[in-house]
Design a protein around this motif. Sequence first.
Motif, PDB file in Angstrom:
ATOM      1  N   LEU A 123      42.686  48.313  35.880  1.00 46.14           N
ATOM      2  CA  LEU A 123      43.544  49.495  35.869  1.00 46.14           C
ATOM      3  C   LEU A 123      44.612  49.373  34.780  1.00 46.14           C
ATOM      4  N   PRO A 124      44.488  50.185  33.706  1.00 43.64           N
ATOM      5  CA  PRO A 124      45.593  50.284  32.746  1.00 43.64           C
ATOM      6  C   PRO A 124      46.660  51.200  33.346  1.00 43.64           C
ATOM      7  N   LEU A 125      47.917  50.792  33.268  1.00 41.19           N
ATOM      8  CA  LEU A 125      49.003  51.552  33.878  1.00 41.19           C
ATOM      9  C   LEU A 125      50.156  51.626  32.883  1.00 41.19           C
ATOM     10  N   GLY A 126      50.110  52.637  32.025  1.00 38.96           N
ATOM     11  CA  GLY A 126      51.122  52.731  30.979  1.00 38.96           C
ATOM     12  C   GLY A 126      50.971  51.575  30.011  1.00 38.96           C
ATOM     13  N   ASN A 127      52.024  50.761  29.885  1.00 38.71           N
ATOM     14  CA  ASN A 127      51.976  49.601  28.998  1.00 38.71           C
ATOM     15  C   ASN A 127      51.537  48.332  29.713  1.00 38.71           C
ATOM     16  N   ASP A 128      51.207  48.454  30.988  1.00 40.95           N
ATOM     17  CA  ASP A 128      50.792  47.299  31.787  1.00 40.95           C
ATOM     18  C   ASP A 128      49.311  47.421  32.159  1.00 40.95           C
ATOM     19  N   VAL A 136      31.400  38.867  46.143  1.00 41.85           N
ATOM     20  CA  VAL A 136      30.403  39.681  46.861  1.00 41.85           C
ATOM     21  C   VAL A 136      29.056  38.961  46.787  1.00 41.85           C
ATOM     22  N   LYS A 137      28.138  39.416  47.620  1.00 40.59           N
ATOM     23  CA  LYS A 137      26.758  38.923  47.576  1.00 40.59           C
ATOM     24  C   LYS A 137      25.884  39.988  46.919  1.00 40.59           C
ATOM     25  N   HIS A 138      25.025  39.541  46.004  1.00 41.68           N
ATOM     26  CA  HIS A 138      24.045  40.416  45.371  1.00 41.68           C
ATOM     27  C   HIS A 138      22.674  39.788  45.627  1.00 41.68           C
ATOM     28  N   PRO A 139      21.718  40.562  46.137  1.00 40.24           N
ATOM     29  CA  PRO A 139      20.426  39.976  46.536  1.00 40.24           C
ATOM     30  C   PRO A 139      19.680  39.272  45.404  1.00 40.24           C
ATOM     31  N   LYS A 140      19.918  39.680  44.155  1.00 42.56           N
ATOM     32  CA  LYS A 140      19.203  39.074  43.031  1.00 42.56           C
ATOM     33  C   LYS A 140      19.921  37.850  42.453  1.00 42.56           C
ATOM     34  N   TYR A 141      21.109  37.555  43.008  1.00 47.13           N
ATOM     35  CA  TYR A 141      21.882  36.419  42.484  1.00 47.13           C
ATOM     36  C   TYR A 141      22.369  35.542  43.633  1.00 47.13           C
ATOM     37  N   PRO A 142      21.432  34.901  44.354  1.00 47.44           N
ATOM     38  CA  PRO A 142      21.805  34.040  45.479  1.00 47.44           C
ATOM     39  C   PRO A 142      22.406  32.730  44.980  1.00 47.44           C
ATOM     40  N   PRO A 143      22.977  31.923  45.881  1.00 44.93           N
ATOM     41  CA  PRO A 143      23.491  30.600  45.475  1.00 44.93           C
ATOM     42  C   PRO A 143      22.398  29.767  44.813  1.00 44.93           C
ATOM     43  N   ARG A 144      22.794  28.985  43.815  1.00 42.79           N
ATOM     44  CA  ARG A 144      21.868  28.146  43.068  1.00 42.79           C
ATOM     45  C   ARG A 144      22.018  26.682  43.480  1.00 42.79           C
ATOM     46  N   LYS A 145      20.937  25.932  43.344  1.00 47.59           N
ATOM     47  CA  LYS A 145      20.963  24.525  43.769  1.00 47.59           C
ATOM     48  C   LYS A 145      21.872  23.669  42.900  1.00 47.59           C
ATOM     49  N   ASP A 146      22.057  24.062  41.637  1.00 49.21           N
ATOM     50  CA  ASP A 146      22.838  23.227  40.721  1.00 49.21           C
ATOM     51  C   ASP A 146      24.331  23.544  40.750  1.00 49.21           C
ATOM     52  N   PHE A 147      24.759  24.495  41.613  1.00 46.29           N
ATOM     53  CA  PHE A 147      26.169  24.840  41.736  1.00 46.29           C
ATOM     54  C   PHE A 147      26.560  24.963  43.204  1.00 46.29           C
ATOM     55  N   VAL A 148      27.841  24.773  43.468  1.00 47.92           N
ATOM     56  CA  VAL A 148      28.393  25.130  44.770  1.00 47.92           C
ATOM     57  C   VAL A 148      28.946  26.537  44.630  1.00 47.92           C
ATOM     58  N   ARG A 149      28.471  27.469  45.447  1.00 52.71           N
ATOM     59  CA  ARG A 149      28.945  28.857  45.379  1.00 52.71           C
ATOM     60  C   ARG A 149      30.323  28.947  46.031  1.00 52.71           C
ATOM     61  N   ALA A 150      31.332  29.198  45.222  1.00 57.38           N
ATOM     62  CA  ALA A 150      32.706  29.328  45.706  1.00 57.38           C
ATOM     63  C   ALA A 150      32.990  30.792  46.043  1.00 57.38           C
ATOM     64  N   VAL A 151      34.117  31.023  46.689  1.00 55.76           N
ATOM     65  CA  VAL A 151      34.457  32.368  47.138  1.00 55.76           C
ATOM     66  C   VAL A 151      35.848  32.744  46.636  1.00 55.76           C
ATOM     67  N   SER A 152      35.906  33.816  45.858  1.00 57.15           N
ATOM     68  CA  SER A 152      37.189  34.387  45.454  1.00 57.15           C
ATOM     69  C   SER A 152      37.623  35.379  46.526  1.00 57.15           C
ATOM     70  N   LEU A 153      38.672  35.014  47.260  1.00 58.83           N
ATOM     71  CA  LEU A 153      39.218  35.950  48.245  1.00 58.83           C
ATOM     72  C   LEU A 153      40.043  37.019  47.547  1.00 58.83           C
ATOM     73  N   GLN A 154      40.715  36.615  46.485  1.00 59.45           N
ATOM     74  CA  GLN A 154      41.475  37.529  45.640  1.00 59.45           C
ATOM     75  C   GLN A 154      41.888  36.779  44.381  1.00 59.45           C
ATOM     76  N   THR A 155      41.515  37.318  43.241  1.00 52.36           N
ATOM     77  CA  THR A 155      41.878  36.713  41.964  1.00 52.36           C
ATOM     78  C   THR A 155      42.177  37.834  40.985  1.00 52.36           C
ATOM     79  N   GLY A 156      43.145  37.623  40.107  1.00 51.81           N
ATOM     80  CA  GLY A 156      43.392  38.668  39.130  1.00 51.81           C
ATOM     81  C   GLY A 156      44.495  38.355  38.146  1.00 51.81           C
ATOM     82  N   TYR A 157      44.651  39.288  37.200  1.00 50.73           N
ATOM     83  CA  TYR A 157      45.648  39.189  36.148  1.00 50.73           C
ATOM     84  C   TYR A 157      46.530  40.431  36.149  1.00 50.73           C
ATOM     85  N   LEU A 158      47.807  40.230  35.925  1.00 47.03           N
ATOM     86  CA  LEU A 158      48.749  41.306  35.640  1.00 47.03           C
ATOM     87  C   LEU A 158      49.331  41.019  34.263  1.00 47.03           C
TER      88      LEU A 158
END
Length: 266
Positions: A123-128, A136-158
């Motif tokens: 979301l662009p908001l004026g000068n900010d 989220v889960k997507h059926p075509k992108y399940p967890p992979r054996k070579d990684f631990v699937r982590a969970v972002s509960l909330q992440t972002g930039y301001l």
Amino acid sequence: MSRGGEMVYIPDDSDFSSFRDQCESLEGWHCRYNKAGVTVWSQGQEESCTVQKIKTRISCKDVPAETLYDVLHDTHYRKKWDSNMIETYDIGRLTVNADVGYYSWKCPSPLKNRDFVTLRSWLPLGNDYMIINYSVKHPKYPPRKDFVRAVSLQTGYLIKANGAGACVLYYLTQVDPRGSLPKWVVNRVSQFVAPKAMKKIYKAGLKYPEWKRKHDPGYKPWVYPEQNTLPSVSLTELSVQHADSLENIDETGLPEDHLSTSDHEA
């Protein structure tokens, strides 16, 4: 971030407002690091080595807010500055300001590497500017054996404009790494990894205009949605990624005897 915990939804103005308030508020946050224009705060149980909120802020001289916004969107440029990244790509678009993407990154040795599938909205908001995501889960992108699937509960930039040609960047994250991490990892994130990452973004912002002039300068689908050629994704294809449905690994006993190469990079 998911309301009610079950339904996938696209964040609205109230979600962005709440995220902004968390970035700007000091109440309930504990300062963990404050040096050379970078501040890191944490929120949560000090003894809990899993889910903590981490917030960082850096003042960016000579980098306009819109430039840093472009840097954080541009996946092709990310490969130039994000040395912890293994792979990132966009999966599909939901709306003109929301998509689904994949990101994997190198964890400090000897931990296992992690990856995410997230719903991202901006979301662009004026000068900010704000960019936020959650897992989220997507059926075509399940967890992979070579990684631990982590969970972002909330992440972002301001990104907040700060006078002519400068800005202040906030990064806030609450991630479940799916594993009981050693205390040294939690400490290293706040004392070393987070400040280093913010400085890398700042440096990337300084170098971006010159790089972009040579790499498809008119292509910015995050600004010009008509340029977006990603396949459409329906919300009905997605479901909320609950942490408790994923493998949980115990890495608390791993010693701090190896520093990965990426930790040493400036």
